[in-house]
Every structure is written in C-alpha cells, then in structure tokens.
Design an enzyme around this catalytic site. Sequence first.
Site, PDB file in Angstrom:
ATOM      1  N   THR A  36       0.850  -1.197   0.000  1.00  0.00           N
ATOM      2  CA  THR A  36       0.000   0.000   0.000  1.00  0.00           C
ATOM      3  C   THR A  36       0.882   1.242   0.000  1.00  0.00           C
ATOM      4  O   THR A  36       2.078   1.158  -0.273  1.00  0.00           O
ATOM      5  CB  THR A  36      -0.988  -0.041   1.182  1.00  0.00           C
ATOM      6  OG1 THR A  36      -1.949   1.000   1.049  1.00  0.00           O
ATOM      7  CG2 THR A  36      -0.291   0.109   2.537  1.00  0.00           C
ATOM      8  N   ASN A  37       0.315   2.405   0.278  1.00  0.00           N
ATOM      9  CA  ASN A  37       1.099   3.644   0.301  1.00  0.00           C
ATOM     10  C   ASN A  37       0.588   4.571   1.399  1.00  0.00           C
ATOM     11  O   ASN A  37      -0.347   4.231   2.122  1.00  0.00           O
ATOM     12  CB  ASN A  37       1.047   4.318  -1.078  1.00  0.00           C
ATOM     13  CG  ASN A  37      -0.377   4.654  -1.470  1.00  0.00           C
ATOM     14  OD1 ASN A  37      -1.049   5.453  -0.818  1.00  0.00           O
ATOM     15  ND2 ASN A  37      -0.883   4.013  -2.535  1.00  0.00           N
ATOM     16  N   ARG A  38       1.183   5.746   1.505  1.00  0.00           N
ATOM     17  CA  ARG A  38       0.931   6.620   2.659  1.00  0.00           C
ATOM     18  C   ARG A  38      -0.284   7.534   2.518  1.00  0.00           C
ATOM     19  O   ARG A  38      -0.495   8.413   3.351  1.00  0.00           O
ATOM     20  CB  ARG A  38       2.168   7.480   2.921  1.00  0.00           C
ATOM     21  CG  ARG A  38       3.319   6.672   3.515  1.00  0.00           C
ATOM     22  CD  ARG A  38       4.541   7.549   3.718  1.00  0.00           C
ATOM     23  NE  ARG A  38       4.238   8.755   4.467  1.00  0.00           N
ATOM     24  CZ  ARG A  38       4.944   9.882   4.399  1.00  0.00           C
ATOM     25  NH1 ARG A  38       5.983   9.953   3.599  1.00  0.00           N
ATOM     26  NH2 ARG A  38       4.607  10.922   5.120  1.00  0.00           N
TER      27      ARG A  38
END
Length: 210
Positions: A21-23
């Site tokens: 995933t990412n931030r």
Amino acid sequence: MKVLITAGPTREPIDPARYLTNRSSGKMGYALAEAAQKRGHSVLLISGPTSLDIPEGVDFIPIESADDLYQAVKSQIGRMDIAIFAAAVADYTPVTVADQKIKKSGDELTLTLTLKKTKDVLGAAREVMGFKGTLVGFAAETENVEENARGKCTRKGCDLIIANDVSRKDIGFDSSENEVTLVYTDRSEALPQNSKKHLAYNLVEVIEQL
Ligand code: CTP
C-alpha cells in the site's frame, strides 16, 4: 452536477494476510467530497481504506485494489458530469497472490515479488470509458513539478491536474495542509498553502468553472 471522486490508497494483496500500500490518508479526496456536497452537487466517493468518516450526504463505494477501483469507476463514470481522481493508486500489483500465508522460517527472508502494472484508471477515463465531462487528476511530484504535471494532463486527456510537491514533509501525504499548483495544458497557477478542507472549497469552485 454529478461528481465522482476517487480517494485514499489501494491495497495490492501478497498473501491472505498481507498487502502493498502507500501513505495516502484520503484527506484531500474526502475534503473535496464534503466541499462538493456542501456546494449542492450530487457526490459519489469511491475510496480505498482510510480512517476517515464518510462525509454526510455523500454516496460511497469502498474498494481495496487498483483493479477494484478500475471496475467501480468504469461502472459509474458514464452518468457523471465531473470526475476528480485523488486516489493514490498503486502503479504495480503482484502477478500472483499466495494462496496460503507465507510462513516465517530463518533469520533472513529473501522474497522475490514479481509485479505487473495496474490499469491507469484516470488514463482510461477518456478513450476506454468514453467520459466526456470535466476530468481532473492529481500529480505527486518531487521535481520538475509543473513540467511533469503538464505531461500527465495532456497524456491523460485531463482538463486540470492538481500538482503537489511530495518532497516537502510539512504538506501533502498524511498532512492536514497542502500547497498545490493548478496545471492546465496551456498555463498554470500556484495556490497558497492552506488546510486541505479550505483548499477543497477553492478547488471545487475552480472545477465548477471548467
Ligand atoms: N491514477 C489512476 N490509476 C492509476 C495510477 C494513477 O487513476 N493506476 C491517477 C491518480 O489518481 C492521479 C493521477 O493518476 O490522479 C496520478 O498519475 P500518475 O501518472 O500515477 O502520477 P504519479 O502518481 O504522480 O506517479 P508517476 O510520476 O510515477 O507516474
């Protein structure tokens, strides 16, 4: 007007328990959904997992992966007047997902993950999905912000790209503040730093004019 907004991160599964995933916090997309609803538009928010409350009066479709997002947008965009793509979509996803949880063994693990490109949802809106309305994308850049964003605007058939400089720690990802540049195919305009909530109202006003 009918407004579709994508928001938040995507999750790309590795095994039944893990994902890439990412931030992205989803704050910018949710603020846009709230602002558009308060300005009298009919809003559909399509979002990856976040810790945010769904803004009141907004229709909502939850998604997890980039492919879920693609399918949801494809099924909904035809009836929209405006589409704003604020989601931080994974650019790559694992080619295979392990059926069983990957177990731990020694002190070190060498794992080779082969990834394939996800479908570009924004990039498919015009030619593949036939969207004729106002199309707005985001661009996360660390250098040559305007030039890179203009390239995306032209390539993806957008009316506007909202560009932010993600090399700055005080704004953008996870923060409640943002500072963006509006990049059109033929001009650009820098907006002063502001809270994402305040900025969202300004952005919705600008997009209405388009
Ligand atoms: N986007 C999308 N589907 C993808 C990837 C991106 O809809 N699979 C959208 C995002 O929601 C955003 C814009 O495209 O509106 C960002 O474009 P992208 O080309 O991915 O730019 P960056 O994320 O800035 O990354 P890069 O510079 O690495 O291309």
